[in-house]
Design an enzyme around this catalytic site. Structure first.
Site, short mmCIF file in Angstrom:
data_model
loop_
_atom_site.label_atom_id
_atom_site.label_comp_id
_atom_site.label_asym_id
_atom_site.label_seq_id
_atom_site.Cartn_x
_atom_site.Cartn_y
_atom_site.Cartn_z
N THR A 10 58.54 -16.92 0.17
CA THR A 10 58.48 -15.63 1.38
C THR A 10 57.04 -14.72 1.54
O THR A 10 56.85 -13.73 2.43
CB THR A 10 59.53 -14.41 0.99
N ALA A 249 54.13 -6.86 -6.75
CA ALA A 249 55.24 -7.17 -5.95
C ALA A 249 53.92 -7.09 -3.91
O ALA A 249 53.61 -6.40 -4.30
CB ALA A 249 56.12 -5.56 -5.53
N LYS A 250 54.41 -8.32 -3.46
CA LYS A 250 53.99 -9.07 -2.45
C LYS A 250 54.08 -8.14 -1.45
O LYS A 250 52.58 -7.72 -0.96
CB LYS A 250 54.66 -10.58 -2.42
N ARG A 251 55.38 -7.51 -1.58
CA ARG A 251 54.93 -6.72 0.01
C ARG A 251 54.44 -5.27 -0.45
O ARG A 251 53.54 -4.26 0.21
CB ARG A 251 56.88 -5.92 0.44
#
Ligand code: GLU
Length: 277
Positions: A10, A249-251
């Protein structure tokens, strides 16, 4: 000894993923075993094929090698459907017609909802549907998920526990997560079901993953018992924190491995920084 790294495509991997992948591969190497890569891509709305390619590139750059072919969960829906059928035959599934809004309304109406690790637990609305109402809605073709009746399931299996190389012997408490979804409205699988079935099918003997998924293991242990699957050991590891002390976190824009690579980072140095080699 068989371990695996099981990312969802994702987004791009960051240092936290590098740590998790190296942790699994290192455990396999020290045990003289095999390291697998599995792509957890059942959520077609969020997963993208170019992230699968990026995962392979990043892991190869890190110096990792894994057994081929790589298992892509999206190609095994029949296997998960068969597992759902076996669970249904044991009488531990029920259809849930609730929308997110229905669930929020019911929780607000009830005043206090029991809390799970990820927020309020499913209030059980559809567990209590009358048989004829349930049959009528199924016959009408109403969209529904399949939930685990966790109380019934625990009554079938009795008490369970697992061996965790970090936490020791852990008594399983799957009721703490409530009646989780095992078959989603849009597919005959969910994270909990697919990961449990695949770890067994792929012969994984040591499941390594971050502490953020510790709670999920309570449910996975129960599913193994219901489905008669072999029981691995687990090792839940700590999560890398960013400069602000929060987990990466990638977000939140943690730098991707691809960007570190493009900036000339030396993979051997990164491995050492993360505590490997
Ligand atoms: N696919 C999960 C993730 O991306 C991890 C799978 C697991 O170890 O249970 O976080």
């Amino acid at each position: 000894m068989v371990t695996r790294f099981a990312p969802s495509p994702t987004g791009l991997l960051h240092r936290g993923h590098a740590f998790a992948a190296l942790f699994a591969a290192d455990a396999a190497r020290r045990g003289g075993g095999r390291f697998l890569l599995r792509i957890e891509d059942i959520d077609s709305g969020r997963c993208r094929p170019h992230f699968v390619a990026a995962i392979r590139e990043d892991l190869a750059w890190l110096g990792l090698a894994w057994d081929e072919p790589v298992r892509l969960q999206s190609q095994h829906m029949d296997t998960y459907r068969a597992a759902l059928d076996r669970l249904a035959a044991r009488g531990v599934l029920y259809p849930c017609f609730c929308t997110r809004r229905d669930i929020a309304t019911e929780i607000a109406r009830a005043g206090a909802a029991p809390q799970g690790p990820d927020g309020p637990l499913y209030p059980g609305t559809c567990r209590g549907l009358a048989d004829d109402e349930r049959a009528r809605r199924l016959a009408r073709g109403d969209a529904h998920a399949l939930r685990l009746d966790v109380t019934k399931a625990i009554a079938l299996t009795g008490p369970l526990d697992w061996e965790d190389l970090g936490a020791g012997r852990v008594p399983a408490d799957p009721a703490a997560l409530g009646d989780v979804v095992l078959g989603r409205k849009d597919m005959p699988a969910s994270y909990h079901l697919a990961v449990t079935v695949d770890d067994a099918l792929q012969g994984v003997t040591l499941v390594t993953r971050g502490m953020d998924l510790f709670q999920a293991t309570h449910v996975h242990r129960l599913l193994q018992a219901l489905l008669g699957l072999p029981v691995p050991r687990w090792h839940h590891h700590g999560l890398l924190a960013g400069p602000d002390g929060e987990r990466l976190a990638k977000r939140d824009g943690a730098p991707s491995l691809a960007s570190l690579r493009a900036a000339g980072e030396d993979p051997a140095r990164l491995r050492r920084d993360l505590g490997f080699d």
